[in-house]
Design a protein around this motif. Structure first.
Motif, PDB file in Angstrom:
ATOM      1  N   GLY A 107      47.760  57.839  22.379  1.00  0.00           N
ATOM      2  CA  GLY A 107      47.726  59.229  21.486  1.00  0.00           C
ATOM      3  C   GLY A 107      46.381  59.397  20.935  1.00  0.00           C
ATOM      4  O   GLY A 107      45.969  60.742  21.203  1.00  0.00           O
ATOM      5  N   LEU A 108      45.567  58.544  20.195  1.00  0.00           N
ATOM      6  CA  LEU A 108      44.216  58.708  19.969  1.00  0.00           C
ATOM      7  C   LEU A 108      43.367  58.934  21.288  1.00  0.00           C
ATOM      8  O   LEU A 108      42.592  60.160  21.034  1.00  0.00           O
ATOM      9  CB  LEU A 108      43.828  57.568  19.116  1.00  0.00           C
ATOM     10  N   SER A 109      43.409  58.259  22.005  1.00  0.00           N
ATOM     11  CA  SER A 109      42.679  58.405  23.508  1.00  0.00           C
ATOM     12  C   SER A 109      42.983  59.868  23.916  1.00  0.00           C
ATOM     13  O   SER A 109      42.046  60.564  24.458  1.00  0.00           O
ATOM     14  CB  SER A 109      42.867  57.364  24.496  1.00  0.00           C
ATOM     15  N   GLY A 110      44.100  60.254  23.951  1.00  0.00           N
ATOM     16  CA  GLY A 110      44.379  61.827  24.397  1.00  0.00           C
ATOM     17  C   GLY A 110      43.961  62.571  23.559  1.00  0.00           C
ATOM     18  O   GLY A 110      43.536  63.743  24.175  1.00  0.00           O
ATOM     19  N   LEU A 121      49.677  64.156  20.599  1.00  0.00           N
ATOM     20  CA  LEU A 121      50.172  64.166  19.203  1.00  0.00           C
ATOM     21  C   LEU A 121      51.751  63.554  19.304  1.00  0.00           C
ATOM     22  O   LEU A 121      52.231  62.738  18.431  1.00  0.00           O
ATOM     23  CB  LEU A 121      50.375  65.681  18.613  1.00  0.00           C
ATOM     24  N   LEU A 122      52.557  63.854  20.154  1.00  0.00           N
ATOM     25  CA  LEU A 122      53.610  63.168  20.360  1.00  0.00           C
ATOM     26  C   LEU A 122      53.659  61.710  20.566  1.00  0.00           C
ATOM     27  O   LEU A 122      54.578  60.966  19.791  1.00  0.00           O
ATOM     28  CB  LEU A 122      54.709  63.777  21.505  1.00  0.00           C
ATOM     29  N   LEU A 123      52.808  61.145  21.428  1.00  0.00           N
ATOM     30  CA  LEU A 123      52.642  59.814  21.634  1.00  0.00           C
ATOM     31  C   LEU A 123      51.991  59.034  20.127  1.00  0.00           C
ATOM     32  O   LEU A 123      52.704  57.935  19.995  1.00  0.00           O
ATOM     33  CB  LEU A 123      51.712  59.575  22.727  1.00  0.00           C
ATOM     34  N   LEU A 124      51.093  59.903  19.547  1.00  0.00           N
ATOM     35  CA  LEU A 124      50.907  58.995  18.408  1.00  0.00           C
ATOM     36  C   LEU A 124      51.982  59.167  17.258  1.00  0.00           C
ATOM     37  O   LEU A 124      51.824  58.104  16.468  1.00  0.00           O
ATOM     38  CB  LEU A 124      49.341  60.123  17.973  1.00  0.00           C
TER      39      LEU A 124
END
Length: 202
Positions: free
Chosen positions: A49-52, A17-20
């Protein structure tokens, strides 16, 4: 920092979520300052982020999720960088993009609205997304349609231009000096030849 870790904001599970969020913010910043300054990193963070999020929904968690996200960020970043250069999304492939006002110095263009010492407009070759710039001349007027060169970028707001008819660079000065030297040498040879002829007659 400990408070963030204890609250769970910095846990590996919230990392996607943070990366996205960071990727979306950088992509929005690209809209405010175009030129591929933020888009490559933004795409890398959004992709990771989406992959995570997908990986965490499949049960991957903890340190393994963090390591996979780091790898995915690098992979998406490399793919975005390659795509940016290969597909030339911003135009001007093979040309250096204008990165600051100093890079405008020496650029040539055409006068689109008569340029005077107080104002006018020019269209610069390779001048970026909008090649039209407010301009002023050093002295005198430059008519519409004349070729000009930027002599002072002026911070990119109002460029100072000079007509190509008046622009003399180092090479032109060297060529003129060389022509003058050759003319002087030729004249000296003719004078010497005339003097020798006079001596022969005597």
């Amino acid at each position: 920092m400990n408070a963030l870790a204890q609250s769970g904001l910095l846990s590996p599970d919230t990392l996607p979520l943070l990366l996205l969020t960071a990727g979306l913010l950088l992509s929005m910043a690209e809209a405010l300052a175009p030129g591929a300054n933020f888009i490559v990193v933004g795409i890398a963070l959004i992709g990771a982020g989406l992959s995570g999020l997908v990986l965490s929904s499949l049960g991957v968690a903890g340190v393994l999720l963090t390591l996979l996200m780091a790898f995915l960020t690098l992979a998406f970043g490399a793919a975005a960088f390659y795509g940016y250069h290969e597909f030339d999304l911003y135009g001007g492939k093979g040309q250096q993009q204008t990165s600051d006002s100093d890079s405008l110095k020496g650029k040539t263009g055409t006068v689109t609205e008569r340029v005077t010492p107080t104002g006018g407009e020019v269209k610069l070759t390779g001048g970026g997304f909008s090649p039209h710039y407010s301009a002023r001349s050093i002295d005198g007027e430059i008519d519409e349609g004349e070729e000009v060169m930027v002599v002072d970028p002026g911070g990119g707001n109002v460029v100072t231009v000079e007509s190509m008819g008046y622009v003399e660079d180092d090479i032109d000065r060297e060529l003129a000096a060389d022509r003058a030297r050759k003319a002087a040498a030729s004249e000296a040879e003719e004078t010497d030849a005339d003097a020798e002829t006079e001596l022969d007659r005597e």
